[in-house]
Each structure stands twice: as C-alpha cells, then as structure tokens.
Motif scaffolding. Structure first.
Motif, PDB file in Angstrom:
ATOM      1  N   HIS A 234     110.374  94.264  39.444  1.00 53.69           N
ATOM      2  CA  HIS A 234     109.021  93.846  39.820  1.00 53.69           C
ATOM      3  C   HIS A 234     108.051  94.346  38.763  1.00 53.69           C
ATOM      4  O   HIS A 234     108.101  95.513  38.376  1.00 53.69           O
ATOM      5  N   VAL A 235     107.174  93.457  38.307  1.00 48.48           N
ATOM      6  CA  VAL A 235     106.184  93.795  37.290  1.00 48.48           C
ATOM      7  C   VAL A 235     104.791  93.528  37.851  1.00 48.48           C
ATOM      8  O   VAL A 235     104.557  92.500  38.499  1.00 48.48           O
ATOM      9  N   ALA A 236     103.867  94.456  37.625  1.00 51.58           N
ATOM     10  CA  ALA A 236     102.466  94.269  38.019  1.00 51.58           C
ATOM     11  C   ALA A 236     101.575  94.696  36.867  1.00 51.58           C
ATOM     12  O   ALA A 236     101.936  95.579  36.075  1.00 51.58           O
ATOM     13  N   VAL A 237     100.417  94.062  36.771  1.00 50.76           N
ATOM     14  CA  VAL A 237      99.442  94.363  35.712  1.00 50.76           C
ATOM     15  C   VAL A 237      98.086  94.620  36.364  1.00 50.76           C
ATOM     16  O   VAL A 237      97.645  93.854  37.224  1.00 50.76           O
ATOM     17  N   VAL A 238      97.437  95.712  35.951  1.00 54.49           N
ATOM     18  CA  VAL A 238      96.142  96.103  36.508  1.00 54.49           C
ATOM     19  C   VAL A 238      95.192  96.398  35.362  1.00 54.49           C
ATOM     20  O   VAL A 238      95.602  96.954  34.332  1.00 54.49           O
ATOM     21  N   ASN A 239      93.917  96.031  35.517  1.00 54.87           N
ATOM     22  CA  ASN A 239      92.939  96.402  34.498  1.00 54.87           C
ATOM     23  C   ASN A 239      92.305  97.749  34.835  1.00 54.87           C
ATOM     24  O   ASN A 239      92.619  98.357  35.860  1.00 54.87           O
ATOM     25  N   MET A 240      91.411  98.221  33.987  1.00 50.26           N
ATOM     26  CA  MET A 240      90.853  99.548  34.164  1.00 50.26           C
ATOM     27  C   MET A 240      89.957  99.675  35.391  1.00 50.26           C
ATOM     28  O   MET A 240      89.639 100.783  35.822  1.00 50.26           O
ATOM     29  N   ALA A 241      89.568  98.557  35.975  1.00 46.62           N
ATOM     30  CA  ALA A 241      88.774  98.583  37.205  1.00 46.62           C
ATOM     31  C   ALA A 241      89.662  98.576  38.448  1.00 46.62           C
ATOM     32  O   ALA A 241      89.177  98.389  39.559  1.00 46.62           O
ATOM     33  N   HIS A 242      90.970  98.779  38.253  1.00 47.88           N
ATOM     34  CA  HIS A 242      91.947  98.811  39.346  1.00 47.88           C
ATOM     35  C   HIS A 242      92.147  97.445  39.993  1.00 47.88           C
ATOM     36  O   HIS A 242      92.617  97.352  41.121  1.00 47.88           O
ATOM     37  N   GLU A 243      91.828  96.380  39.286  1.00 43.18           N
ATOM     38  CA  GLU A 243      92.036  95.035  39.803  1.00 43.18           C
ATOM     39  C   GLU A 243      93.419  94.536  39.371  1.00 43.18           C
ATOM     40  O   GLU A 243      93.752  94.560  38.181  1.00 43.18           O
ATOM     41  N   VAL A 244      94.230  94.095  40.341  1.00 47.03           N
ATOM     42  CA  VAL A 244      95.545  93.542  40.028  1.00 47.03           C
ATOM     43  C   VAL A 244      95.340  92.138  39.466  1.00 47.03           C
ATOM     44  O   VAL A 244      94.787  91.261  40.120  1.00 47.03           O
ATOM     45  N   ILE A 245      95.779  91.923  38.240  1.00 46.57           N
ATOM     46  CA  ILE A 245      95.501  90.651  37.559  1.00 46.57           C
ATOM     47  C   ILE A 245      96.760  89.834  37.301  1.00 46.57           C
ATOM     48  O   ILE A 245      96.682  88.732  36.758  1.00 46.57           O
ATOM     49  N   GLY A 246      97.914  90.339  37.700  1.00 45.97           N
ATOM     50  CA  GLY A 246      99.137  89.571  37.525  1.00 45.97           C
ATOM     51  C   GLY A 246     100.343  90.318  38.078  1.00 45.97           C
ATOM     52  O   GLY A 246     100.366  91.550  38.076  1.00 45.97           O
ATOM     53  N   SER A 247     101.343  89.581  38.578  1.00 50.93           N
ATOM     54  CA  SER A 247     102.573  90.204  39.063  1.00 50.93           C
ATOM     55  C   SER A 247     103.697  89.184  39.052  1.00 50.93           C
ATOM     56  O   SER A 247     103.455  87.968  39.060  1.00 50.93           O
ATOM     57  N   ALA A 248     104.920  89.681  39.022  1.00 48.19           N
ATOM     58  CA  ALA A 248     106.097  88.811  39.020  1.00 48.19           C
ATOM     59  C   ALA A 248     107.289  89.604  39.537  1.00 48.19           C
ATOM     60  O   ALA A 248     107.299  90.842  39.480  1.00 48.19           O
ATOM     61  N   ASP A 249     108.305  88.897  40.036  1.00 49.67           N
ATOM     62  CA  ASP A 249     109.477  89.554  40.601  1.00 49.67           C
ATOM     63  C   ASP A 249     110.706  88.706  40.319  1.00 49.67           C
ATOM     64  O   ASP A 249     110.661  87.474  40.442  1.00 49.67           O
ATOM     65  N   ARG A 250     111.796  89.360  39.912  1.00 44.19           N
ATOM     66  CA  ARG A 250     113.059  88.655  39.647  1.00 44.19           C
ATOM     67  C   ARG A 250     114.215  89.431  40.278  1.00 44.19           C
ATOM     68  O   ARG A 250     114.291  90.651  40.140  1.00 44.19           O
ATOM     69  N   VAL A 251     115.106  88.699  40.915  1.00 44.53           N
ATOM     70  CA  VAL A 251     116.312  89.291  41.500  1.00 44.53           C
ATOM     71  C   VAL A 251     117.434  89.251  40.471  1.00 44.53           C
ATOM     72  O   VAL A 251     117.518  88.322  39.656  1.00 44.53           O
ATOM     73  N   HIS A 252     118.321  90.278  40.496  1.00 48.67           N
ATOM     74  CA  HIS A 252     119.451  90.318  39.574  1.00 48.67           C
ATOM     75  C   HIS A 252     120.617  91.038  40.244  1.00 48.67           C
ATOM     76  O   HIS A 252     120.430  91.756  41.237  1.00 48.67           O
ATOM     77  N   PRO A 253     121.836  90.895  39.725  1.00 47.82           N
ATOM     78  CA  PRO A 253     122.981  91.618  40.282  1.00 47.82           C
ATOM     79  C   PRO A 253     122.805  93.125  40.107  1.00 47.82           C
ATOM     80  O   PRO A 253     122.212  93.587  39.125  1.00 47.82           O
ATOM     81  N   ALA A 254     123.332  93.898  41.056  1.00 49.29           N
ATOM     82  CA  ALA A 254     123.202  95.354  40.979  1.00 49.29           C
ATOM     83  C   ALA A 254     123.923  95.931  39.767  1.00 49.29           C
ATOM     84  O   ALA A 254     123.611  97.037  39.326  1.00 49.29           O
ATOM     85  N   THR A 255     124.877  95.194  39.216  1.00 51.58           N
ATOM     86  CA  THR A 255     125.658  95.674  38.070  1.00 51.58           C
ATOM     87  C   THR A 255     125.044  95.303  36.719  1.00 51.58           C
ATOM     88  O   THR A 255     125.630  95.594  35.683  1.00 51.58           O
ATOM     89  N   LEU A 256     123.880  94.667  36.709  1.00 48.83           N
ATOM     90  CA  LEU A 256     123.266  94.237  35.445  1.00 48.83           C
ATOM     91  C   LEU A 256     122.989  95.448  34.555  1.00 48.83           C
ATOM     92  O   LEU A 256     122.369  96.418  34.986  1.00 48.83           O
ATOM     93  N   PRO A 257     123.437  95.441  33.291  1.00 49.88           N
ATOM     94  CA  PRO A 257     123.214  96.579  32.390  1.00 49.88           C
ATOM     95  C   PRO A 257     121.726  96.841  32.171  1.00 49.88           C
ATOM     96  O   PRO A 257     120.893  95.933  32.268  1.00 49.88           O
ATOM     97  N   TRP A 258     121.405  98.087  31.825  1.00 55.51           N
ATOM     98  CA  TRP A 258     120.000  98.473  31.677  1.00 55.51           C
ATOM     99  C   TRP A 258     119.320  97.733  30.532  1.00 55.51           C
ATOM    100  O   TRP A 258     118.134  97.404  30.621  1.00 55.51           O
ATOM    101  N   THR A 259     120.041  97.459  29.472  1.00 48.35           N
ATOM    102  CA  THR A 259     119.408  96.717  28.377  1.00 48.35           C
ATOM    103  C   THR A 259     118.991  95.321  28.837  1.00 48.35           C
ATOM    104  O   THR A 259     117.942  94.813  28.426  1.00 48.35           O
ATOM    105  N   LYS A 260     119.806  94.721  29.705  1.00 49.45           N
ATOM    106  CA  LYS A 260     119.485  93.392  30.232  1.00 49.45           C
ATOM    107  C   LYS A 260     118.311  93.462  31.212  1.00 49.45           C
ATOM    108  O   LYS A 260     117.491  92.544  31.297  1.00 49.45           O
ATOM    109  N   ARG A 261     118.230  94.561  31.962  1.00 49.29           N
ATOM    110  CA  ARG A 261     117.101  94.731  32.891  1.00 49.29           C
ATOM    111  C   ARG A 261     115.789  94.842  32.114  1.00 49.29           C
ATOM    112  O   ARG A 261     114.770  94.273  32.520  1.00 49.29           O
TER     113      ARG A 261
END
Length: 401
Positions: A98-125
């Motif tokens: 899960h990725v979220a982006v906030v500006n300096m005024a604490h306003e959430v300006i973007g987010s995204a979420d992706r599902v993956h297998p639990a075995t996915l290597p860290w470099t791929k994550r």
C-alpha cells in the motif's frame, strides 16, 4: 543596538519559528488558539511569528466551514504550505503493498494498493512499490518535491547499534534511497498503524494511545506523549504474545497459550470449525455471527474477554487515554468489542474505568502507510529514535508466513 543583542533576538525568533513549524509538521492544520496553547507563545508573539512565516511562504491560512459554528465567520487554521514538499508512505504487508502520498499540510493527495503472493521476493516488492509511485506521479504527486519516504514492514525492527550482515530492511532502504534520493525511515507496520491513527484516524488529538490489531497475527503499538514508542530492542507492541492460557495451544513465537492463539483470524476460524460450525473459514465465522449463531458468539465473547484482559494490563502500565482496535476482528463490531470493553473495565485500575475510551480503527489498510508518512513529517524527538537504515534480526520465515 549591540550586534550581540541582535543575534540573541534573532536566535529567539528562530526558536519560536521552529516551535510553530514543528507543531504544524506533527499535527497538521491548527487554529491560532491551538498553536498558542501548544507552544506557550503569547498572542502578540504568535501573530508576529505566523505573519513572518506566511510572508516567506512557509505557512498558509486555511478556512474550513463548520456546521457546528452556525453564524459568524468560518474557522481559520494555519498549516504548512502544501507546496513545500511531499512525503510517501509504503506498507509492505505480507500479501500486499500500500502506498500513500501526503503533502506538508497533512492532506492525502494520492494512494494505491496492490496484492501479491506472500512469497514474492523483496526486490520485486520494491519494484512493485516503484511502479505504483510512478503511476501516482503522473497525476497528483511531484517527485521533485519529495522530502522523504517512510516504510512499514512485518515483524520486528531492531534498534540501531546492533551488529550483523546486511538484512532485508537494508536492501529495501538502499533500493528506495538509490531510486528516489531521499531519506528512508523503516519501522514495524502495525506499530506505524498506531501512529497513523493518532495523526489521521480514530485517535486524532490524543497524546497517549494503545493500538491493537487483531488479524492473521496479533500486534499493536504505543503512542506516548504524541510519539511512537519503539522499545529498546524494536519489539514494542507485541501484545499478541502475552500468555492468556498457560495450558493453551503452542504459538509461533515458541510460547504457549498466547493471545494470538485464541484471538486471531486463524485461531477463531479453527475453533469455530472444531466446534461444528459452518465451513468457509473466517468468512463462515463472520456469516455465523451475523446470523446470531450461539457457538460463534460464544467464541467471540471468550476471545474478546481475553483481549480486554491483556489490554487492561497494558493500560495499567502506560495509562493511555484511548484504546484503538483494528484488524479483521474489529469487523465483528459490538459482538467482539463489547466483551473487550467489559473485560477492560473489570481489570483496569478503578481510577481509569470511567475515563478510558475504546474505539474501532478508522484508517483500515491505509493506516500503516500513513503512519510511515508521519515518520517523515514529525520532527525531533520522534525522528531521533529512528536510524535511516535500522539493523534487524533475520525474520524472513516469519515475515512471509
């Protein structure tokens, strides 16, 4: 006026400015009165400081219409200039990013979420997170304004000063720093969810919070005096490994009868199946509770009572003003939360019974990513506790479970 006196006055003004900026960085938009109460500055001094910061573009005024105000002028607050920078939070959970982006005024300006297998290597994550950030960069976020990245991961995050080879957290930090060229701060994602709830969620305005997340695992976090408490060895918040039944089932931590063995998704689904409940795992249990099935409700009552007992011990030790409960078990609502509250009232010290509040978490899956952003936005003393690249014990097997 002597130059020495001029220097002293300049230093005092700078100190006042830093105090105001720190409060806005930590809390987001505040009214002038709130800034005055928190900073201790007089109205005259505060007016002068805010005017100077506004003239330089460091802060902006924000007007919010409040339904409760009725007549009169809208409430005005002060915030850091949203254009001053942005921060990214990444939650590397077991099976999703899960990725979220906030500006300096604490306003959430973007987010995204992706599902993956639990075995996915860290470099791929990390690559997956980079792809999500790149997609967000085509819209609301500006990578040129990026000031830092906060990262949440599953499992213990050890403190600095420990020896050891390069671990997975080092790899994550190094890859993200190389790609984006900004500081990277890492902590346990459940602990970060506690910080996220205190800044954006159910615990806004509360300085002392106990957060408990009951999911496939059971863990939590402590926000004390407005700062996240890590502990000496990076294991603060492991409430799920408190023993509630010495003769109970074996736990993955090596103990027996831990809270996680009776109040986790897996444990409750297994207990329901063993009691002759309907199939379907956790979804079947959830449906049974909605239908009012006695055996399912009895399981929740027991799990809630033991959870409240553990929380009472934590609350007696740290004295929070609020308990926040998240994770899948919170989705059961009153069927689970009422037994928790009843046990908490029974076991907490009498002086706290009428004051301690319990609330369900408000941020859901975004909590840890937003808490990671708080690591970037908050100033000392919070950040002083976080090395840029913390060491950790090898926990690959546990993290991918």
């Amino acid at each position: 006026m002597p130059k020495q006196s001029e220097s002293a006055l300049a230093q005092l003004r700078r100190s006042h400015e830093e105090r105001v900026l720190t409060l806005l960085r930590k809390h987001g938009a505040l009214s002038r009165r709130e800034i005055g109460d928190l900073s201790g500055l007089s109205r005259t001094t505060l007016h002068d400081i805010i005017s100077g910061l506004a003239a330089r573009g460091a802060v902006v005024s924000m007007t919010q219409d409040s339904i409760s105000r009725g007549r009169g002028r809208p409430a005005e607050s002060v915030a850091l200039n949203p254009a001053a920078g942005q921060a990214i939070g990444i939650d590397f959970a077991r099976r999703h990013v899960h990725v979220a982006v906030v500006n300096m005024a604490h306003e959430v300006i973007g987010s995204a979420d992706r599902v993956h297998p639990a075995t996915l290597p860290w470099t791929k994550r990390v690559e997956l997170a980079e792809q999500m950030i790149a997609e967000l960069a085509e819209g609301a976020i500006r990578l040129g304004a990026l000031t830092g990245i906060g990262v949440g991961v599953v499992g213990p995050v050890a403190g600095s000063g420990q020896e050891g080879a390069v671990r997975r957290l080092d790899v994550v930090s190094q890859l993200l720093r190389k790609r984006f060229g900004v500081p990277v701060l890492v902590d346990n994602n459940t602990r970060l969810a506690a910080l996220g709830e205190s800044v954006w969620g159910a615990a806004i305005g509360c300085q002392d919070v106990v957060y408990l997340r009951l999911s496939h695992g059971v863990g939590g976090g402590l926000v004390l005096g407005g700062s996240l408490h890590r502990g000496a060895y990076g294991i603060s918040g492991e409430f799920g490994h408190t023993t509630v039944d010495p003769e109970g089932a074996a736990c993955r931590c090596g103990g027996r009868g831990c809270l996680e063995t009776v109040a986790s998704v897996k444990a409750l689904a297994a207990a329901h199946r063993a009691a002759g409940g309907r199939p379907g795992g956790f979804a079947g249990l959830l449906a049974a509770v909605e239908d009012g099935e006695d055996r399912a409700l009895d399981l929740l009552t027991r799990a809630g009572a033991l959870t409240g007992q553990v929380l009472a011990g934590v609350c007696n030790a740290v004295g929070p003003g609020l308990v926040v409960i998240g994770g899948e078990l919170a989705e059961f609502g009153p069927a689970f939360l009422r037994p928790v509250e009843a046990a908490l009232r029974k076991h907490v010290i009498p002086t706290a019974r009428g004051r301690l509040r319990v609330r369900p978490a408000a941020l859901g899956d975004a909590g840890a990513a937003l808490g990671a952003i708080a690591l970037v936005l908050h100033e000392s003393p919070l950040l002083a506790r976080y090395p840029s690249v913390p060491d950790t014990e090898e926990t690959e097997e546990r993290d991918n479970s």
